[in-house]
Design an enzyme around this catalytic site. Structure first.
Site, PDB file in Angstrom:
ATOM      1  N   GLY A 173      -7.762  -7.600   3.599  1.00  0.00           N
ATOM      2  CA  GLY A 173      -7.033  -7.416   2.323  1.00  0.00           C
ATOM      3  C   GLY A 173      -7.700  -8.523   1.217  1.00  0.00           C
ATOM      4  N   GLN A 174      -6.935  -8.444   0.094  1.00  0.00           N
ATOM      5  CA  GLN A 174      -7.209  -9.397  -0.993  1.00  0.00           C
ATOM      6  C   GLN A 174      -6.976 -10.946  -0.615  1.00  0.00           C
ATOM      7  OE1 GLN A 174      -4.323  -9.786  -3.924  1.00  0.00           O
ATOM      8  NE2 GLN A 174      -5.800 -10.615  -5.684  1.00  0.00           N
ATOM      9  N   TYR A 232       9.300  -2.057  -0.995  1.00  0.00           N
ATOM     10  CA  TYR A 232       8.727  -3.313  -0.593  1.00  0.00           C
ATOM     11  C   TYR A 232       9.857  -4.448  -0.688  1.00  0.00           C
ATOM     12  CZ  TYR A 232       5.338  -7.120  -1.540  1.00  0.00           C
ATOM     13  OH  TYR A 232       4.345  -8.103  -1.592  1.00  0.00           O
ATOM     14  N   GLY A 236      -4.756  -8.513   9.041  1.00  0.00           N
ATOM     15  CA  GLY A 236      -4.942  -8.187   7.745  1.00  0.00           C
ATOM     16  C   GLY A 236      -5.766  -8.935   6.998  1.00  0.00           C
ATOM     17  N   ASP A 294      -8.051  -6.724  11.585  1.00  0.00           N
ATOM     18  CA  ASP A 294      -7.501  -5.590  10.677  1.00  0.00           C
ATOM     19  C   ASP A 294      -7.550  -4.333  11.239  1.00  0.00           C
ATOM     20  OD1 ASP A 294      -6.716  -3.924   8.106  1.00  0.00           O
ATOM     21  OD2 ASP A 294      -7.568  -5.891   7.052  1.00  0.00           O
TER      22      ASP A 294
HETATM   23  C1  AKB Z   1       2.947  -6.625  -5.782  1.00  0.00           C
HETATM   24  O1  AKB Z   1       2.608  -6.350  -6.999  1.00  0.00           O
HETATM   25  O2  AKB Z   1       3.617  -5.555  -4.885  1.00  0.00           O
HETATM   26  C2  AKB Z   1       2.522  -7.731  -5.104  1.00  0.00           C
HETATM   27  C3  AKB Z   1       3.597  -8.739  -5.232  1.00  0.00           C
HETATM   28  C4  AKB Z   1       4.083  -9.310  -6.471  1.00  0.00           C
HETATM   29  O3  AKB Z   1       4.304  -9.232  -4.129  1.00  0.00           O
HETATM   30  N1  AKB Z   1       1.472  -8.348  -5.811  1.00  0.00           N
END
Ligand code: AKB
Length: 321
Positions: free
Chosen positions: A11-12, A142, A8, A34
């Site tokens: 990514g940022q 997430y 990855g 990636d």
């Molecule tokens: C998000 O906003 O999903 C991420 C995090 C806080 O893990 N930047």
């Protein structure tokens, strides 16, 4: 010298981590990877491989080819995109950590870095100065994947001796590579819009306070926990990590010190609910005590750096285009 694979790396955070690791350990010891060639600077600036974080064989082939012993697994689907594609977020975030943990358990690699997030916390968590060990009932896909990942990291460490290290990143602010699909992304977008248009329409409301950090501090923390003596890394789920805590109003006022005509307007969308479920500030005293973490950037210092760098970046791109 460690032999490192960053998964990855386009990514940022992955991209800036790759640059830093190459500086520390030599470009010949750091393989960026990636799923595609989208970040041309990462692709062209050193060793680069296509690796699919969800495919065990793809990772294994790469570690065999380059004799890798350390993996930084930076590929993930973040909070806002995860709400749109729950199963994809689950598959990517969970399959990838399992593959890497199993590679370590089976003796193919020695050390793992895996980022967790403030998203492991939820609306029932104490929101101010959130402790390291507290109620964590995440309400985003997430956050659920990060919490599950943390449990498995601790399990693989305790049962199989896997040397996995992890940080609960807050929102990370940087100027080189844009973030994608997160709720804290506003705090990066706002600087770009301030420099380019002097106006930003924010998708969070003006008093939404969230934990944040400048990229340089996040990278330093990552390097520091990976370099720490193993016995000082006492938490093998994930460490709370903190630096700043501000609202869209606070950041817009900091920007106005440099760009007085800058205006912010507010149009909260679905990401407001995600932000409302997260802590406002974090207690990271365990990280500070166990392996001497400290941050460098406050809101004003970060704002000055962001505006200076973005002014240069956009000036350069208008002269070369
Ligand atoms: C998000 O906003 O999903 C991420 C995090 C806080 O893990 N930047």
């Amino acid at each position: 010298m460690p032999r490192i694979l960053v998964i990855g790396a386009g990514g940022q955070i992955g991209s800036e981590l790759t640059y830093k690791l190459r500086e520390l350990y030599g470009p010949e010891n750091v393989v960026a990877s990636d799923i595609g060639y989208h970040n041309t600077h990462i692709v062209n600036s050193g060793i680069f491989e296509i690796v699919d974080a969800q495919d065990y064989d793809s990772i294994k082939t790469c570690i065999d080819k380059h004799e890798i012993d350390t993996i930084y697994l930076m590929a993930a689907m973040l909070s806002a995109t995860g709400e749109k594609y729950p199963m994809k977020a689950w598959d990517l975030n969970i399959n990838s950590i399992f593959h890497v943990l199993n590679l370590a358990k089976d003796g193919f690699i020695k050390q793992i870095f895996w980022p967790s997030s403030i998203a492991v916390f939820g609306p029932t968590t104490p929101a101010l100065n959130t402790p390291q060990h507290t109620i964590a009932e995440p309400t985003t896909v997430y956050g659920i994947t990060k919490q599950v990942g943390e449990r498995w990291c601790e399990y693989y460490h305790d049962k199989y001796g896997v040397d996995v290290r992890s940080l609960r990143y807050p929102g990370i602010i940087s100027w080189k590579t844009m973030p994608g699909g997160g709720t804290t992304d506003y705090a990066v977008e706002i600087y770009h819009k301030a420099v380019l248009n002097k106006h930003y329409e924010c998708f969070l409301s003006e008093n939404t306070q969230l934990p944040m950090m400048f990229m340089e501090d996040a990278i330093n923390a990552t390097v520091k926990i990976m370099q720490a003596e193993s016995n000082t890394v006492k938490i093998r789920s994930s460490y709370n990590l903190a630096a700043l805590s501000f609202t869209p109003k606070d950041i817009s006022e900091a920007i106005q010190k440099h760009i007085p005509e800058f205006k912010i307007t507010y149009k909260p969308d679905f990401r407001q609910n995600i932000a409302n479920s997260w802590p406002k500030s974090i207690d990271d005293s365990s990280a500070r005590t166990d392996w001497n973490w400290s941050h460098n950037y406050d809101l004003d210092k970060m704002t000055e750096e962001m505006i200076t760098q973005l002014r240069n970046k956009y000036k350069d791109s208008t002269t070369t285009n």
